[in-house]
Design an enzyme around this catalytic site. Structure first.
Site, PDB file in Angstrom:
ATOM      1  N   GLY A 132       3.563  96.055   7.469  1.00 33.21           N
ATOM      2  CA  GLY A 132       2.689  97.124   7.955  1.00 33.21           C
ATOM      3  C   GLY A 132       2.131  97.994   6.848  1.00 33.21           C
ATOM      4  O   GLY A 132       1.661  99.103   7.099  1.00 33.21           O
ATOM      5  N   ALA A 133       2.141  97.500   5.601  1.00 34.38           N
ATOM      6  CA  ALA A 133       1.672  98.296   4.462  1.00 34.38           C
ATOM      7  C   ALA A 133       0.290  97.856   3.993  1.00 34.38           C
ATOM      8  O   ALA A 133      -0.163  98.242   2.922  1.00 34.38           O
ATOM      9  CB  ALA A 133       2.674  98.188   3.306  1.00 34.38           C
ATOM     10  N   ASP A 182      -6.879  87.173   4.672  1.00 33.21           N
ATOM     11  CA  ASP A 182      -5.444  87.301   4.397  1.00 33.21           C
ATOM     12  C   ASP A 182      -4.776  85.934   4.332  1.00 33.21           C
ATOM     13  O   ASP A 182      -3.967  85.661   3.447  1.00 33.21           O
ATOM     14  CB  ASP A 182      -4.753  88.128   5.491  1.00 33.21           C
ATOM     15  CG  ASP A 182      -5.265  89.553   5.557  1.00 33.21           C
ATOM     16  OD1 ASP A 182      -6.032  89.951   4.655  1.00 33.21           O
ATOM     17  OD2 ASP A 182      -4.908  90.259   6.515  1.00 33.21           O
TER      18      ASP A 182
HETATM   19  P1  ADP Z   1       0.650  93.785   7.409  1.00 31.86           P
HETATM   20  O1  ADP Z   1       0.169  92.392   7.639  1.00 31.86           O
HETATM   21  O2  ADP Z   1      -0.311  94.600   6.620  1.00 31.86           O
HETATM   22  O3  ADP Z   1       2.022  93.863   6.836  1.00 31.86           O
HETATM   23  P2  ADP Z   1       0.557  93.808  10.281  1.00 31.86           P
HETATM   24  O4  ADP Z   1       0.639  94.896  11.293  1.00 31.86           O
HETATM   25  O5  ADP Z   1      -0.615  92.907  10.305  1.00 31.86           O
HETATM   26  O6  ADP Z   1       0.719  94.492   8.840  1.00 31.86           O
HETATM   27  O7  ADP Z   1       1.848  92.888  10.404  1.00 31.86           O
HETATM   28  C1  ADP Z   1       3.116  93.481  10.434  1.00 31.86           C
HETATM   29  C2  ADP Z   1       3.957  92.837  11.518  1.00 31.86           C
HETATM   30  O8  ADP Z   1       4.245  91.468  11.150  1.00 31.86           O
HETATM   31  C3  ADP Z   1       5.313  93.475  11.700  1.00 31.86           C
HETATM   32  O9  ADP Z   1       5.242  94.549  12.585  1.00 31.86           O
HETATM   33  C4  ADP Z   1       6.141  92.321  12.264  1.00 31.86           C
HETATM   34  O10 ADP Z   1       5.900  92.178  13.655  1.00 31.86           O
HETATM   35  C5  ADP Z   1       5.538  91.123  11.579  1.00 31.86           C
HETATM   36  N1  ADP Z   1       6.307  90.714  10.388  1.00 31.86           N
HETATM   37  C6  ADP Z   1       5.832  90.543   9.146  1.00 31.86           C
HETATM   38  N2  ADP Z   1       6.790  90.093   8.301  1.00 31.86           N
HETATM   39  C7  ADP Z   1       7.909  89.963   9.045  1.00 31.86           C
HETATM   40  C8  ADP Z   1       9.242  89.516   8.771  1.00 31.86           C
HETATM   41  N3  ADP Z   1       9.638  89.129   7.541  1.00 31.86           N
HETATM   42  N4  ADP Z   1      10.129  89.518   9.788  1.00 31.86           N
HETATM   43  C9  ADP Z   1       9.775  89.898  11.035  1.00 31.86           C
HETATM   44  N5  ADP Z   1       8.541  90.312  11.339  1.00 31.86           N
HETATM   45  C10 ADP Z   1       7.604  90.353  10.380  1.00 31.86           C
HETATM   46 MG    MG Z   2      -1.525  91.811   8.801  1.00 31.20          MG
END
Ligand code: ADP
Ligand code: MG
Length: 404
Positions: A132-133, A182
């Protein structure tokens, strides 16, 4: 890849394989890695069929995987809630899987939907990509599954095809209307280079050498640790606005508006659409300019291009927020060559290009500015262009036969 990176990969792969064995009772068929990304320039251009210049991060999502013959898909993440999600491949449908498991399950669904005969699997993830960053932990998660399934079933899909499958999962299964940048960055990047993406022709991507260290530069990533909720709806609305503008201009996509015709187009468009079009057209030009500077071996010249890109996102596209604006302003004040928010916006991360040796000072200055404004301290890291998705540990005996 340096020897220490290789060592890092090997020891992480071993840890994830051990974790898999503890969870699922025996060794995985293999371990794969897919990285997060920062986008150097070219934001909100991919869904306009335009250009972007992302690079993969050293932070990646590791996946230990083993094929199952009973059609079940079991998912576990070291960053999840501790539980194993147990699904059936045959029952996968958009909206049917809640939470994080929708991202990996969506990839299996998208492969099946595209006509690939895919089986069930046990999957265990462990990631160093902050979630989420704005650094694409979601694409890393999807792309790890895509490359693992490609190898385990001997599908022989190209990088761009795998990225399309992962994007389809996020669009149709998770319900996020993202472009393809992405996933392309996560699958198709190479170490030491930025990925020159033409979103209309993802197969034709190029790799542009980005030798930060050799040119005495560092890329600071400032995770503001804020996500503003309006992000999701606003992203879809912006995308629709761009499509409407292209239709009004009689173009397939905004990518097809030549910069020379921008002034006339801006006059003809409704007031709420004109700034969107100005951003997309000037942003595509900034990508072309950035690629030219990198090809000349002048990475420092990216600085002003990044800063101009941020101004466009802040003033025309309006997807920045007080925290990202502050991180950019404070970086520049402390001597960064350029800075911009990276990713979709409404929070997330900022990148700052700085002379080597100045990165700590810039980071401290941004942190102090955040404290003075009452924000939580940002997370800081320095990025080098890393490799795209890859297999870390090969399955013994080659790929599994394709199962019905
Ligand atoms: P970003 O892609 O910028 O990090 P997003 O909101 O698109 O932000 O994606 C984040 C979401 O992806 C998290 O809330 C989670 O649901 C999922 N996620 C990403 N990596 C993991 C992980 N290693 N384990 C579990 N969920 C993950
Ligand atoms: Mg994303």
């Amino acid at each position: 890849m340096s020897r220490s990176d290789q060592w890092d990969d090997d020891s992480r792969a071993e840890r994830v394989a051990d974790g898999f064995e503890r969870l699922f009772g025996s060794a995985p068929d293999g371990v794969w890695a897919a990285p997060g990304r920062v986008n150097l320039i070219g934001e909100h251009t991919d869904y306009n069929d335009g250009f972007a210049l992302p690079m993969a991060l050293p932070q990646s999502t590791l996946l230990a995987a083993r094929v199952r013959t009973d059609g079940r898909l079991r998912l576990h993440s070291a960053q999840g809630d501790g539980r194993v999600t147990d699904l059936e491949v045959a029952s996968l449908a958009p909206g049917a899987v809640p939470g994080w498991a929708a991202y990996p399950a969506g990839v299996v669904w998208a492969l099946a939907e595209a006509g690939h005969p895919v089986a069930g699997a046990d999957l265990h993830f462990d990631s160093t990509v902050p979630t989420g960053a704005g650094l694409s932990s979601s694409a890393a998660l999807e792309c790890a599954v895509a490359v693992a399934y490609d190898a385990l079933h001997g599908l022989g899909l190209s990088g761009a095809e795998l990225a399309r499958i992962a994007q389809r999962a996020e669009n149709a299964f998770v319900g996020v209307p993202c472009g393809i940048m992405d996933q392309m960055a996560s699958v198709c990047s190479t170490a030491g280079a930025a990925l020159h993406l033409d979103a209309r022709h993802p197969e034709q991507h190029g790799h542009v050498p980005f030798d930060l260290r050799g040119q005495g530069l560092r890329l600071l990533v400032i995770d503001t640790r804020v996500t503003h909720d309006l992000g999701d709806g606003a992203y879809a609305a912006l995308r629709k606005g761009c499509e409407r503008a292209a239709a009004l201009l009689g173009l397939p996509a905004l990518r097809d508006l030549p910069p020379g015709e921008l002034p006339r187009a801006l006059q003809s468009l409704p007031a709420e659409l004109a700034p969107l079009v100005r951003h997309v057209v000037t942003e595509n030009a900034r990508v072309t300019e950035a690629v030219a500077r990198l090809q000349e071996g002048n990475a420092a010249a990216l600085g002003p291009i990044l800063t101009a890109g941020h101004a466009s996102l802040r003033d025309d596209y309006r997807v920045s927020c007080p925290e990202t604006d502050l991180a950019v302003a404070a970086s520049l004040e402390a001597g960064a060559l350029g800075a911009r928010m990276t990713g979709g916006g409404f929070g997330g991360s900022v990148i700052a290009l700085v002379r080597a040796g100045l990165e700590d000072f810039v980071g401290e200055h941004v942190t102090a500015a955040f404290a003075a404004a009452g924000h939580r301290p940002p997370h800081l890291l320095t990025a080098t262009p890393a490799a795209g998705a890859r297999r870390l540990a090969p399955p013994p005996g080659g790929p599994h036969p394709v199962l019905p």
